[in-house]
Scaffold this motif. Structure first.
Motif, PDB file in Angstrom:
ATOM      1  N   LEU A 162       0.785  -1.123  -0.128  1.00  0.00           N
ATOM      2  CA  LEU A 162      -0.019   0.006  -0.067  1.00  0.00           C
ATOM      3  C   LEU A 162       0.837   1.299  -0.092  1.00  0.00           C
ATOM      4  O   LEU A 162       0.667   2.155  -0.843  1.00  0.00           O
ATOM      5  CB  LEU A 162      -1.054  -0.077   1.304  1.00  0.00           C
ATOM      6  CG  LEU A 162      -1.952  -1.042   1.309  1.00  0.00           C
ATOM      7  CD1 LEU A 162      -2.793  -1.014   2.630  1.00  0.00           C
ATOM      8  CD2 LEU A 162      -3.109  -1.192  -0.045  1.00  0.00           C
ATOM      9  N   MET A 164      -1.417   4.169  -1.469  1.00  0.00           N
ATOM     10  CA  MET A 164      -2.889   3.872  -1.198  1.00  0.00           C
ATOM     11  C   MET A 164      -2.953   3.667   0.222  1.00  0.00           C
ATOM     12  O   MET A 164      -2.099   3.470   1.035  1.00  0.00           O
ATOM     13  CB  MET A 164      -3.210   2.510  -1.799  1.00  0.00           C
ATOM     14  CG  MET A 164      -3.158   2.831  -3.478  1.00  0.00           C
ATOM     15  SD  MET A 164      -3.971   1.414  -4.449  1.00  0.00           S
ATOM     16  CE  MET A 164      -3.083  -0.133  -3.612  1.00  0.00           C
ATOM     17  N   THR A 165      -4.332   3.726   0.783  1.00  0.00           N
ATOM     18  CA  THR A 165      -4.711   3.717   2.156  1.00  0.00           C
ATOM     19  C   THR A 165      -5.521   2.132   2.160  1.00  0.00           C
ATOM     20  O   THR A 165      -5.630   1.597   1.108  1.00  0.00           O
ATOM     21  CB  THR A 165      -5.551   4.660   2.442  1.00  0.00           C
ATOM     22  OG1 THR A 165      -6.941   4.865   1.859  1.00  0.00           O
ATOM     23  CG2 THR A 165      -5.197   6.151   2.221  1.00  0.00           C
ATOM     24  N   ARG A 224      -3.206   3.680  -7.721  1.00  0.00           N
ATOM     25  CA  ARG A 224      -4.665   3.130  -7.477  1.00  0.00           C
ATOM     26  C   ARG A 224      -5.511   2.650  -8.692  1.00  0.00           C
ATOM     27  O   ARG A 224      -6.279   1.749  -8.562  1.00  0.00           O
ATOM     28  CB  ARG A 224      -5.333   4.596  -6.747  1.00  0.00           C
ATOM     29  CG  ARG A 224      -6.749   4.084  -6.196  1.00  0.00           C
ATOM     30  CD  ARG A 224      -7.461   5.208  -5.361  1.00  0.00           C
ATOM     31  NE  ARG A 224      -8.812   4.857  -4.778  1.00  0.00           N
ATOM     32  CZ  ARG A 224      -9.707   5.122  -5.439  1.00  0.00           C
ATOM     33  NH1 ARG A 224      -9.749   5.639  -6.668  1.00  0.00           N
ATOM     34  NH2 ARG A 224     -11.154   4.914  -4.954  1.00  0.00           N
ATOM     35  N   SER A 225      -5.204   3.354  -9.761  1.00  0.00           N
ATOM     36  CA  SER A 225      -6.171   3.228 -10.918  1.00  0.00           C
ATOM     37  C   SER A 225      -5.861   1.852 -11.596  1.00  0.00           C
ATOM     38  O   SER A 225      -6.816   0.890 -11.715  1.00  0.00           O
ATOM     39  CB  SER A 225      -6.147   4.257 -12.119  1.00  0.00           C
ATOM     40  OG  SER A 225      -6.633   5.599 -11.365  1.00  0.00           O
ATOM     41  N   ASN A 252      -8.440   2.108   3.116  1.00  0.00           N
ATOM     42  CA  ASN A 252      -9.810   2.187   2.219  1.00  0.00           C
ATOM     43  C   ASN A 252      -9.542   1.877   0.650  1.00  0.00           C
ATOM     44  O   ASN A 252     -10.582   1.439   0.104  1.00  0.00           O
ATOM     45  CB  ASN A 252     -10.298   3.628   2.502  1.00  0.00           C
ATOM     46  CG  ASN A 252     -11.051   3.807   3.745  1.00  0.00           C
ATOM     47  OD1 ASN A 252     -11.124   2.891   4.555  1.00  0.00           O
ATOM     48  ND2 ASN A 252     -11.109   5.103   4.270  1.00  0.00           N
ATOM     49  N   ASP A 253      -8.563   2.297   0.085  1.00  0.00           N
ATOM     50  CA  ASP A 253      -8.192   1.835  -1.327  1.00  0.00           C
ATOM     51  C   ASP A 253      -8.153   0.277  -1.234  1.00  0.00           C
ATOM     52  O   ASP A 253      -8.847  -0.250  -2.374  1.00  0.00           O
ATOM     53  CB  ASP A 253      -7.060   2.472  -1.568  1.00  0.00           C
ATOM     54  CG  ASP A 253      -7.046   4.198  -1.801  1.00  0.00           C
ATOM     55  OD1 ASP A 253      -8.120   4.403  -2.222  1.00  0.00           O
ATOM     56  OD2 ASP A 253      -6.099   4.728  -1.251  1.00  0.00           O
ATOM     57  N   TYR A 254      -7.518  -0.403  -0.234  1.00  0.00           N
ATOM     58  CA  TYR A 254      -7.498  -1.730  -0.401  1.00  0.00           C
ATOM     59  C   TYR A 254      -8.765  -2.460  -0.351  1.00  0.00           C
ATOM     60  O   TYR A 254      -9.140  -3.172  -1.059  1.00  0.00           O
ATOM     61  CB  TYR A 254      -6.738  -2.130   0.852  1.00  0.00           C
ATOM     62  CG  TYR A 254      -6.377  -3.814   1.075  1.00  0.00           C
ATOM     63  CD1 TYR A 254      -5.668  -4.367   0.262  1.00  0.00           C
ATOM     64  CD2 TYR A 254      -7.351  -4.390   2.008  1.00  0.00           C
ATOM     65  CE1 TYR A 254      -5.416  -5.860   0.419  1.00  0.00           C
ATOM     66  CE2 TYR A 254      -7.016  -5.615   2.360  1.00  0.00           C
ATOM     67  CZ  TYR A 254      -6.284  -6.582   1.479  1.00  0.00           C
ATOM     68  OH  TYR A 254      -6.348  -7.711   1.657  1.00  0.00           O
ATOM     69  N   LEU A 279      -6.936  -0.854  -9.393  1.00  0.00           N
ATOM     70  CA  LEU A 279      -8.485  -1.157  -9.322  1.00  0.00           C
ATOM     71  C   LEU A 279      -8.879  -1.921 -10.793  1.00  0.00           C
ATOM     72  O   LEU A 279      -9.707  -2.834 -10.670  1.00  0.00           O
ATOM     73  CB  LEU A 279      -9.149   0.026  -9.310  1.00  0.00           C
ATOM     74  CG  LEU A 279      -9.186   0.779  -7.883  1.00  0.00           C
ATOM     75  CD1 LEU A 279      -9.887   2.048  -7.888  1.00  0.00           C
ATOM     76  CD2 LEU A 279      -9.556  -0.340  -6.901  1.00  0.00           C
ATOM     77  N   MET A 308     -11.432  -1.029  -1.366  1.00  0.00           N
ATOM     78  CA  MET A 308     -12.298  -0.815  -2.736  1.00  0.00           C
ATOM     79  C   MET A 308     -11.855  -1.902  -3.803  1.00  0.00           C
ATOM     80  O   MET A 308     -12.370  -2.051  -4.463  1.00  0.00           O
ATOM     81  CB  MET A 308     -11.915   0.688  -2.983  1.00  0.00           C
ATOM     82  CG  MET A 308     -12.377   0.990  -4.460  1.00  0.00           C
ATOM     83  SD  MET A 308     -14.256   0.980  -4.598  1.00  0.00           S
ATOM     84  CE  MET A 308     -14.693   2.490  -3.669  1.00  0.00           C
ATOM     85  N   GLY A 309     -10.524  -2.216  -3.518  1.00  0.00           N
ATOM     86  CA  GLY A 309      -9.867  -3.068  -4.628  1.00  0.00           C
ATOM     87  C   GLY A 309     -10.695  -4.415  -4.449  1.00  0.00           C
ATOM     88  O   GLY A 309     -10.924  -5.230  -5.292  1.00  0.00           O
TER      89      GLY A 309
END
Length: 625
Positions: free
Chosen positions: A174, A179-180, A235-236, A182-184, A239, A186-187
């Protein structure tokens, strides 16, 4: 042509007689549905040499120690079980379709022995019967080695690519990508949503082209995406890769289960599914050691260790995917090909495999293995409300366990454990999980129960969830050492005790194999089984989407709000959903008993000849619970 499962045997009239061949090792017959009446009637007697249907309830110790097999002195005794095909009046109603790919090997008069089916006899591997030389091998064991083993390897390849993100987290994944947590989250959500969306379309493609073609194709495609994660930039791209992986992998599990059902009976399948998921756990252990080694490459060519992990595991699973094209024949009678000219089974063995599977479940002959589903059959399966209780269980049963499992590696890193130690510390719960999953599946088959036995997962989880939630700020380390003894680690702080409890929690008896087999058994037809397995797995994936968002950043590190939610869900499962599902199926069976038993034999025969009901919609079908 109308069909039914072996569960209907309990509902046959009391005076039903079953056929019994006087030649237990008769060669393949040329019986067809038009001549079934005359042929069977020639052999009809008391059926004393046939075994009872498979709905018997063996004792747990018999299964555990194979006591019955040791007590059977005559290995050449008949191992064939009674079925509807032994009644000349019923057989024609359950005959396989002309398009069924194994029809030429189906013989309702075939009889086989324990020696042929299950017993390995190395000292006497060949015997002569009449003018035939019969090679005696343990047929079920041969299926296990030829079919089940590679299916387990294929499933392990899936789990290598699904689990490497958790391992990557131990190597500053991360922070490296900015990334955070929350990004994890989201993934994981994107992956599950894509996985869910692809379930049914993937199954429809597989049913049309055949699982032997579609499964290895999926494996190769997702392996390419996995190794492409070597070049993640933020991040993009993270995802996008998660979405692609989820979409390609969707439908793989129910597709593989449908493939296994071509070779195994309904009582054999749950134990094989347990071995299926055991292979996944073994793979997780191996993957942890792989990660331990590969992550040491951090800094090699200026690249992070997690990048090399994605590359190495992607190449590994791609190799398995390419090999799967050559290791997965379409059906028991289609194992011969240019690179395997002798095939896996001789004609006698093919007859036994096909006949024993159809005797167990005649509905497996109602479709060709490359026959696509019509819109009507698809819609009928979707609207099958009798499977909805199982879908709800699929949505709810895994939620209490999932967040602690997802955050295990992240929590271990937050507690100060290093990258390599963290990967090794995930192994104890995996090993214990293998043992508990095998035992709970064995118990389910021993007592012939699914609903009550499946509650053991939540019964196991609930005390640990309560303990994690109620941890004081400064616990007595010896009290909590006893509590966490299953993982054999002395923990001295509240966070360490919490993690120890989480590890013990993750040693739970995984009941998913039981419930997958339960759904398959209650579908009652190939078309329904294809769709219903996908729908069930879609709800399981939806469960993962929900679970992935229960632990939030603002609730860290104790996640008290999240753990309180998990406790409530576990209580609902235990008090409402599992007992309610069992009571529902008991009620539905009693409903059908009243209608079916009120009919005269002539009315029952007329129903069998004229009904358009299929699968579990038939009056003579009974639900497992």
């Amino acid at each position: 042509m109308s069909k039914m499962t072996a569960s209907t045997l309990a509902e046959l009239p009391a005076n039903t007689k079953f056929a019994s061949s006087r030649d237990p090792l008769s060669s393949t017959s040329s019986i067809d549905k038009d001549g079934i009446g005359n042929s069977v009637s020639e052999h009809t007697d008391s059926g004393h040499d046939l075994l009872p249907p498979v709905d018997e309830k063996p004792r747990f110790t018999d299964l555990l120690f194979h006591r019955k097999s040791r007590q059977s002195a005559d290995l050449d005794a008949i191992a064939t079980r009674r079925s509807v095909y032994d009644d000349p009046h019923l057989a024609k109603h359950y005959w396989p379709k002309d398009s069924y790919e194994n029809l030429h090997r189906f013989d309702p008069d075939a009889r086989w022995t324990f020696r042929e089916e299950r017993v390995r006899d190395c000292a006497d591997s060949e015997r002569s019967v009449g003018s035939h030389s019969i090679e005696f091998q343990a047929l079920v064991r041969k299926i296990d080695w030829r079919v089940m083993l590679w299916a387990a390897i294929s499933f392990s390849a899936l789990n290598i690519d699904r689990g490497n993100l958790s391992q990557a987290n131990t190597d500053n994944f991360l922070p490296d990508l900015g990334m955070t947590t929350n990004d994890y989250n989201m993934g994981n959500t994107v992956f599950r949503v894509a996985f869910l969306a692809a379930e049914l379309p993937s199954q429809l493609v597989s049913k049309k082209v055949g699982p032997d073609r579609w499964i290895p194709t999926q494996m190769c495609l997702w392996s390419i995406v996995t190794l492409a994660q070597f070049w993640l930039s933020g991040r993009s791209s993270f995802l996008v890769c998660r979405a692609l992986l989820g979409f390609i992998q969707g439908g793989f599990i129910p597709d593989l289960i449908l493939y296994l059902s071509y070779f195994y009976t309904k009582t054999e399948l749950p134990m094989r599914l347990a071995l299926f998921w055991i292979s996944s756990n073994v793979c997780s252990i191996v993957a942890s050691f792989i990660a331990y080694g590969v992550l040491h490459l951090r800094g090699y060519l200026g690249r992070a260790g997690w990048r090399w992990l994605f590359l190495v595991e992607g190449v590994l699973t791609l190799a398995i995917g390419l090999m799967t094209f050559f290791m997965m024949p379409p059906s028991p009678t289609q194992t011969r090909t240019w690179f395997r000219p002798n095939g896996w089974f001789n004609e006698r063995e093919e007859t036994i495999v096909v006949s024993r599977v159809l005797r167990d479940d005649p509905t497996k002959g109602d479709m060709h293995n490359r026959e696509g589903l019509t819109i009507k059959r698809l819609w009928t399966a979707v609207c099958d409300y009798d499977l909805w209780p199982l879908y709800i269980l699929g949505l709810m049963f895994g939620i209490p366990i999932s967040p602690p499992g997802t955050y295990l590696t992240l929590s271990l890193r937050n507690l100060g454990f290093g990258t390599f130690t963290t990967n090794l510390l995930t192994i104890p719960s995996t090993v214990l999980g293998i043992v508990t999953m095998f035992l709970v599946t064995l118990l389910s088959e021993a007592v012939n129960d699914r609903a009550i036995v499946s509650m053991l997962e939540d019964i196991w989880a609930l005390p640990f969830l309560v303990a994690i939630y109620c941890l004081p700020a400064n616990p007595n380390q010896w009290i909590y050492y006893v509590t966490t003894f299953p993982i054999q680690i002395t923990l001295t702080s509240a966070h360490h005790v919490s993690q120890g409890l989480a590890t013990a929690l993750l040693s739970y008896p995984y009941t998913h194999p039981i419930q997958v087999g339960w759904c398959s058994r209650n579908s009652g037809a190939v078309a329904s089984r294809t769709v219903n397995a996908s729908l069930y797995n879609m709800f399981v994936q939806a469960s993962s989407v929900v679970a992935a968002n229960i632990y939030q950043q603002d609730d860290a590190p104790r996640y008290r709000r999240g753990n309180r939610t998990l406790i409530i869900i576990s209580c609902v499962n235990l008090a409402v959903l599992y007992p309610g599902t069992k009571l529902y199926y008991i009620w539905r069976n009693k409903q059908r008993d009243r209608i079916w038993n009120a009919m005269t034999p002539e009315e029952q025969t007329h129903y069998l000849e004229t009904t358009t009901d299929a699968g579990n919609r038939r009056l003579d079908f009974r639900f497992a619970h």
